[in-house]
Design a protein around this motif. Structure first.
Motif, mmCIF file in Angstrom:
data_model
loop_
_atom_site.group_PDB
_atom_site.id
_atom_site.type_symbol
_atom_site.label_atom_id
_atom_site.label_comp_id
_atom_site.label_asym_id
_atom_site.label_seq_id
_atom_site.Cartn_x
_atom_site.Cartn_y
_atom_site.Cartn_z
ATOM 1 N N VAL A 1 3.520 3.154 -10.399
ATOM 2 C CA VAL A 1 2.798 1.747 -9.637
ATOM 3 C C VAL A 1 3.348 0.612 -10.167
ATOM 4 O O VAL A 1 3.053 -0.463 -9.372
ATOM 5 N N SER B 1 0.751 -1.167 -0.145
ATOM 6 C CA SER B 1 0.037 -0.026 -0.056
ATOM 7 C C SER B 1 0.907 1.213 0.124
ATOM 8 O O SER B 1 0.715 2.174 -0.723
ATOM 9 N N MET B 2 1.984 1.283 0.838
ATOM 10 C CA MET B 2 2.773 2.270 0.886
ATOM 11 C C MET B 2 3.709 2.771 -0.232
ATOM 12 O O MET B 2 3.743 3.826 -0.774
ATOM 13 N N TYR C 1 1.260 4.203 -2.753
ATOM 14 C CA TYR C 1 1.259 5.781 -2.644
ATOM 15 C C TYR C 1 2.283 6.623 -2.595
ATOM 16 O O TYR C 1 2.265 7.683 -2.919
ATOM 17 N N LEU C 2 3.568 6.013 -2.235
ATOM 18 C CA LEU C 2 4.590 6.990 -2.053
ATOM 19 C C LEU C 2 5.473 6.995 -3.303
ATOM 20 O O LEU C 2 6.143 8.121 -3.486
#
Length: 482
Positions: free
Chosen positions: A238, A229-230, A233-234
Motif C-alpha cells: 500500500v 483506489s485501484m 486494491y491491485l
C-alpha cells in the motif's frame, strides 16, 4: 501575444504560485496543533463535500466563462446571460446542498457536526461568479481577491486554532472565508452588469450545454481518483499509493505554469470565434503563439526536473521515499502532452464549440487509463500507474490533434523548437553537474536552478529565438514604463 493576455497570465500565475506556497506555511503548524485524527476528519469530510460540489456546479466554470466572453460586447445581453447562468448554478447547488444534508445523516454521529460545517463550502460555490470575471478577462480582481481571502484565512488559523478541540473552528475558517470572498466579488460585479429580467426558458437553455461540459470534467475527476483506489486494491504494498501521489503532486505543482495559459486564452478565443470565418486567421496566429509559449516552458521544465530531482529528493524526503525519484522522472512526459492538449483542447476545442470531440478525447483517455491500470498495477505498482497515466495523456492529446488537424494549423515545427531543445540540453548538463558537485540541500538546489535558468535564457538570447526576443523586449519595455 498582446499586453492584456500577458497581464492576465501574470495574475493567474501569481495566484497559482500562492496556492502552491500556502501549504508550506500552514501544514507544519496545523499538523502539530490538530494532529492526525482531527486532520483526517477534516480531509474526509472535505473530500465528501467536494463530490457534491462537483455534481452541483456541473460545467459552469468553463461554460459561464465561455458564454460571457461571447456576449461581453453587449452589456444588456451580457447581464441577461449572467443572471440566467447564475440562477441555474444556484438552483443546481441548492439541490446538491439538500442532497448533502440528507447524506450526512448517514455518517457517524462523531463527525456529523464537522460534516455539517463543511456544507458552508456549498454556499460559497453557489455564490461563486469567478467565471464571469474570467469571461470579461479581468483576472486581476479574481486573483487578488483569492489571495486576500487566503491570507485572511491563514491569519485566522494561526490566531484561533490551537488544539484538536478547535477542529470545528478550523473547518469554519476554511469554508467561511470562501463565502466572504464571494461577497467581495458581488460588490465588484455591479461595475459590469445591470439588472435584467430573465425567464425560466432562458435559464433552462443553459442546462444541456452545461451537462455536456460536465461529462469530460467528471471523466477526468473519476479516473484521477480511481488511480489511487485501484493501486491500493491491485498492488499488495500500500506504500506505493503514497509514492504515486507524491510523484503526481510534484509534477502537477509545475504544470500550472502551462495550464494557466489555457485559462487566460479560453475567453479570448471564445470572443473572437463569435466573428466567424473572418477571425479564423487571427485565432490561428494567437494559438500558434501560445503553442510556442507552452513548448518554450515545457521542454526546459522536463529537462530541469530530470536532472535536478535526484538531488532534490535526496534531502527533501527520507530514505523510504527515494523511490519517488524514478517515478517523477517517468512522469515528466505528461508535461509535454498536457502542454499540447491544453492548446488543442482548452484553448481551441472548448471555446469554438467542439465539446463533443473534446469529450471523446477525455473519455478515451479515462478508458485507456483504467484498462492499463488493471494490466500493469498488479505487477509494477506505482510504476504501472505512472505508465498508465502517461499513456492516457498521450491518447487524449493524440485524439485532440486528430480532431483539429484539418481545422487549424497547430503543427509542431522543428524550426520553432530546436533552439529550446538545444538550450535545454545544455541547461540540463549544467544543472546535473552542479548537483553532482554540491551536496544535496535546499540552498544548493536553488543555486542549480538559478544557473540553469540563466543558461537557458542566455542561450536563447544568443541564438536570437524570435519568440524569446519578443518576450524579452516586452518585459524590458514594461520595466522602463514603471
Amino acid at each position: 501575444m498582446d499586453k492584456k493576455i500577458l497581464k492576465n497570465y501574470f495574475y493567474n500565475i501569481l495566484y497559482q504560485l500562492f496556492v502552491v506556497i500556502t501549504p508550506f506555511i500552514t501544514v507544519p503548524y496545523i499538523t502539530r496543533v490538530l494532529g492526525g485524527e482531527a486532520l483526517g476528519t477534516s480531509d474526509w469530510t472535505a473530500g465528501i463535500v467536494q463530490w457534491f460540489v462537483l455534481f452541483g456546479i456541473l460545467g459552469v466554470n468553463i461554460y459561464g466563462n465561455k458564454k460571457i466572453a461571447e456576449v461581453r460586447d453587449d452589456k444588456k445581453v451580457m447581464s441577461k446571460t449572467f443572471f440566467e447562468i447564475f440562477v441555474m448554478q444556484f438552483i443546481c447547488m441548492l439541490i446538491s446542498g439538500i442532497a448533502y444534508l440528507l447524506f450526512i445523516q448517514t455518517v457517524s454521529p462523531d463527525i456529523r457536526f464537522y460534516a455539517f460545517l463543511q456544507s458552508i463550502s456549498l454556499i460559497s460555490v453557489a455564490l461563486d461568479v469567478t467565471w464571469f470575471f474570467y469571461g470579461v478577462e479581468d483576472f486581476k480582481k479574481a486573483s487578488i481577491r483569492n489571495m486576500i481571502i487566503k491570507v485572511l484565512g491563514i491569519i485566522l488559523i494561526f490566531t484561533f486554532v490551537k488544539s484538536p478541540s478547535d477542529l470545528g473552528l478550523f473547518i469554519l475558517i476554511n469554508a467561511g472565508s470562501g463565502v466572504i470572498g464571494q461577497g467581495i466579488m458581488w460588490v465588484q460585479l455591479r461595475h459590469y452588469i445591470s439588472f435584467e429580467k430573465i425567464s425560466a426558458s432562458g435559464i433552462i437553455q443553459h442546462l444541456k450545454p452545461n451537462i455536456l461540459l460536465f461529462i469530460p470534467q467528471i471523466a477526468t475527476s473519476i479516473y484521477t481518483m480511481l488511480d489511487v483506489s485501484m493501486l491500493g486494491y491491485l498492488y499488495p504494498n500500500v506504500a506505493h499509493v503514497s509514492y504515486y501521489q507524491q510523484a503526481q503532486r510534484f509534477i502537477k505543482m509545475f504544470l500550472f505554469f502551462i495550464t494557466s495559459i489555457g485559462a487566460v486564452m479560453l475567453p479570448r478565443i471564445a470572443n473572437m470565434n463569435t466573428r466567424g470565418e473572418e477571425a479564423k486567421g487571427e485565432i490561428t496566429r494567437f494559438l500558434q503563439t501560445t503553442l510556442r509559449m507552452a513548448l518554450y516552458l515545457a521542454i526546459p521544465m522536463i529537462v530541469g526536473i530530470i536532472t535536478l530531482i535526484p538531488s532534490f529528493i535526496a534531502w527533501f524526503m527520507n530514505q523510504e521515499y527515494q523511490i519517488v525519484t524514478p517515478l517523477i522522472i517517468l512522469t515528466t512526459p505528461i508535461i509535454f502532452f498536457i502542454s499540447l492538449s491544453n492548446v488543442y483542447g482548452t484553448q481551441y476545442m472548448l471555446p469554438t464549440g467542439m465539446t463533443k470531440e473534446y469529450t471523446t478525447s477525455v473519455v478515451a483517455g479515462a478508458i485507456t487509463n483504467a484498462i492499463l491500470n488493471f494490466i500493469l498495477m498488479p505487477k509494477y505498482g506505482a510504476f504501472g500507474a505512472i505508465a498508465a497515466s502517461v499513456t492516457a495523456e498521450f491518447v487524449v492529446t493524440f485524439i485532440q490533434w486528430l480532431k483539429i488537424r484539418n481545422k487549424i494549423d497547430l503543427k509542431i515545427k522543428i524550426k520553432n523548437i530546436y533552439k529550446y531543445i538545444l538550450s535545454s540540453l545544455v541547461m540540463g548538463t549544467v544543472v546535473y553537474s552542479v548537483c553532482q558537485w554540491l551536496e544535496p540541500s535546499f540552498l544548493n538546489n536553488i543555486i542549480a536552478i538559478g544557473l540553469g535558468c540563466g543558461v537557458y535564457f542566455a542561450l536563447l538570447t544568443i541564438l536570437k529565438d524570435d519568440f524569446h526576443m519578443n518576450l524579452l523586449r516586452k518585459v524590458l519595455k514594461r520595466r522602463k514604463t514603471i
